[in-house]
Design a protein around this motif. Sequence first.
Motif, PDB file in Angstrom:
ATOM      1  N   LEU A  77       0.867  -0.901  -0.133  1.00 25.79           N
ATOM      2  CA  LEU A  77       0.302   0.190  -0.019  1.00 25.79           C
ATOM      3  C   LEU A  77       1.184   1.241   0.433  1.00 25.79           C
ATOM      4  O   LEU A  77       1.802   1.200   0.757  1.00 25.79           O
ATOM      5  N   ILE A  91      -3.040  -3.020  12.065  1.00 25.86           N
ATOM      6  CA  ILE A  91      -3.715  -2.633  11.406  1.00 25.86           C
ATOM      7  C   ILE A  91      -5.065  -3.937  12.758  1.00 25.86           C
ATOM      8  O   ILE A  91      -4.512  -4.682  13.832  1.00 25.86           O
ATOM      9  N   LYS A  99     -14.282  -7.301   9.150  1.00 34.92           N
ATOM     10  CA  LYS A  99     -13.866  -5.583   8.180  1.00 34.92           C
ATOM     11  C   LYS A  99     -12.024  -5.044   9.000  1.00 34.92           C
ATOM     12  O   LYS A  99     -12.167  -6.177  10.081  1.00 34.92           O
ATOM     13  N   TYR A 101      -9.390  -2.751   9.323  1.00 37.33           N
ATOM     14  CA  TYR A 101      -8.906  -1.506   9.517  1.00 37.33           C
ATOM     15  C   TYR A 101      -6.986  -1.416   9.430  1.00 37.33           C
ATOM     16  O   TYR A 101      -6.686  -2.103  10.760  1.00 37.33           O
ATOM     17  N   TRP A 129      -6.241   2.567   5.568  1.00 39.56           N
ATOM     18  CA  TRP A 129      -7.568   1.676   5.009  1.00 39.56           C
ATOM     19  C   TRP A 129      -8.258   1.463   5.186  1.00 39.56           C
ATOM     20  O   TRP A 129      -8.070   0.707   6.686  1.00 39.56           O
ATOM     21  N   GLU A 130      -9.128   0.663   4.225  1.00 31.77           N
ATOM     22  CA  GLU A 130      -9.744  -0.471   4.905  1.00 31.77           C
ATOM     23  C   GLU A 130     -10.055  -1.279   3.977  1.00 31.77           C
ATOM     24  O   GLU A 130     -10.233  -1.536   2.812  1.00 31.77           O
ATOM     25  N   SER A 131     -10.225  -2.688   4.775  1.00 29.78           N
ATOM     26  CA  SER A 131     -10.864  -3.648   3.984  1.00 29.78           C
ATOM     27  C   SER A 131     -11.357  -4.838   4.196  1.00 29.78           C
ATOM     28  O   SER A 131     -12.253  -4.683   5.732  1.00 29.78           O
ATOM     29  N   ASN A 136      -8.102  -6.750  -1.025  1.00 29.96           N
ATOM     30  CA  ASN A 136      -8.554  -5.245  -1.264  1.00 29.96           C
ATOM     31  C   ASN A 136      -8.699  -4.760  -0.936  1.00 29.96           C
ATOM     32  O   ASN A 136      -9.531  -4.879   0.097  1.00 29.96           O
ATOM     33  N   TRP A 137      -7.744  -3.120  -1.262  1.00 26.53           N
ATOM     34  CA  TRP A 137      -8.382  -2.249  -0.118  1.00 26.53           C
ATOM     35  C   TRP A 137      -9.114  -1.124  -0.871  1.00 26.53           C
ATOM     36  O   TRP A 137      -8.625  -0.509  -1.875  1.00 26.53           O
ATOM     37  N   SER A 138      -9.422  -0.328   0.259  1.00 27.36           N
ATOM     38  CA  SER A 138      -9.937   1.469  -0.031  1.00 27.36           C
ATOM     39  C   SER A 138      -8.635   2.038  -0.321  1.00 27.36           C
ATOM     40  O   SER A 138      -7.660   1.470  -0.177  1.00 27.36           O
TER      41      SER A 138
END
Length: 684
Positions: A77, A91, A99, A101, A129-131, A136-138
């Motif tokens: 990332l 994390i 979820k 974060y 970030w969020e997943s 798959n991360w925002s």
Amino acid sequence: MTMSLVPLALRLLSAWAVFTALVFAGGSICVAAPSEPASAYLMVHFTGESPRGEQIYFSVSEDGLHWTDLNNSEPVLVSTLGDKGVRDPAIVRSPDGKKFYLLATDLRIANRKGWGAARAQGSTSLIIWESTDLVNWSAPWMADVASAIPEAGCAWAPEAIYDESTGDYFVYWATISPREGVREARIYSARTKDFRSFTPPVLYIERNGSSVNAGDIIDTQIIEVKGQKHRYYRSSRDTQIPLEGANSLTGPWERVGDLSHLGYTGRQVEGPALFQFNQEQKWALLVDKPGKGGYFPVIITDFSDPSGFKLLPSDAYSFGEGEKRHGGVINITRSELAALRAKWPSHPAPLAWLKNKLAGSGVAIAAPAKSSSVVHPGEPWPDNRGQHIQAHGGGVIQVGDTWYWFGEDRGHETTEAKPNERYVSCYASRDLIHWEFRNKVVGGLPPVPELKAPFAFERPKVFPNEKTGKFVMYVHLDDPGYRFARVGVYVSDKVDGDYTFVRAFRPLEKESRDIGQFIDDDGSAYLIFECRPTKGFFIAKLSADYLDVEKSVGFIKSPLEGGSLVRYEGLYYLIASHLTGWFPNPNLYATAERLEGPWSEFKQIAPPETKTYGSQSTYLLKVTGSKKTSVIYMGDIWNPKNHADGRYLWMPLEIGGGQLRLPPPTPWTINVKTGEVRIAPAQN
């Protein structure tokens, strides 16, 4: 290496057993999915103040002690917000396990603003970030958590833990600001349900130093545990690395101890990260030695007894290729591990990958000039059948005017249904460029009953014995856990004939793992073998018939493997590799006038950032011609995802006068009669 399956019994754990196996790490609660218990670990971290070091890196482990970098040690990332760099990631998994974060410090020291500016005029926001699945991360977003603190200079080392009593996340970080006339780092906290809206910050921990920076406290991390005196434990960095316990996130907190009895204070280490080993009442406290290797583990079984905190020997853990700087660890399932590895595989690749890896480093690699009379380092190397040569971890001997290359044949692992069998193939050449397949000289199931399939059958080396007329092969034999640690000996009357198993033993009654071979100018034959318990490797002379080890000639006390040795112009040169499994690292060399030593200090054979151009040493081939003696570095570019596709990095060394250098991979050719090497012209 083949990964073992999760035992069926673990898959059948009841819902209650899974619940009681909850593990808490990286400042987070990690709840294993109800259908699958946690059986592996994910570490999120940064690597240092290099141009790309202050971004998010992922590493994984199956035992919590031996780590593998994902994505070929490149960032997973990247932040393009704020300072355009991130550090100190943490994390957290949501309580329903659906979820994740990831939050980090918005800071990039590589911008050259300096630590003074970072402390006083840094960002007061976190990067988040969020997943839903770890792969798959925002897009990242910024969350301002500290600007409401008067004269706040930064928001560093954020962490989060879910608070069951309030139904939200307790987020905490370090901010440097003035308070009662003293400007220092203190820990502040806020609460959130979605990591977008936060309550106003409140002071959480203060140390009250009497001088500038004396009361700084940063890098706090909290975990929830079961079966100990306190429900929560936290570690921080102040003048020490204190450990405190409490039964509520808001306290009161009781000091349990620190690491001073192990020789470490907050002046030497930082970034503590706690996590629990899966299905065990045992925890690891990782602490970061900046600039001196990054993280190392301290093992804890009883938080109330710091005297029992244990340091592990350096050969009991491995943190992979890149330096692991301040980060966090969560426990993950086997399925999540598989998904992470599939999304961000990490394996060495051919020359094209090396060129991309070194882009911008100032190290240039010439493009191959495609020719059948040229060696192309890192590219597929076809034999006379058009098949990629299968001679991994091997060695080369000369018999008459023909060279024979022996190595591990991994082709059956992907082309045949024989995953438990092991083979050694032999190839022949008169020019070291064109190779003819001769024979699978060894093959089959484990040669001794003590070994069970699958087993390790690695680094075969063949010694021609002029006195007996026999050809003797040594190979590293081991079980999947690398506890068998022996050499296997095979014999043949013909160099490329079938080899017969003779015996398996521990040379000098020592554990033996990676092996190498050396034949001196006087014809004396030596086995080089790494011995993990002694944290070094031996150079041992073979018996007259080569079927045994006669005596130890030299011992190099350094935790290295892949030993390769050559004598050039009266001086011995030794190349060896760090202990990083299938993954490359900066190989080193040392010199000595005698095999017994003393040996010089180890030096780099190539720019360390290249990690030996993605290779690991396996053999040093000396070609003595009528005009020149050349030494060829033989290295393996391992591919643990597909061993059959492992490549070879052969390059002529720049050697002499006690100096040795591995040049960047470039197509080349050699005249074996004169010994002269010529670099092939680059392709335009």
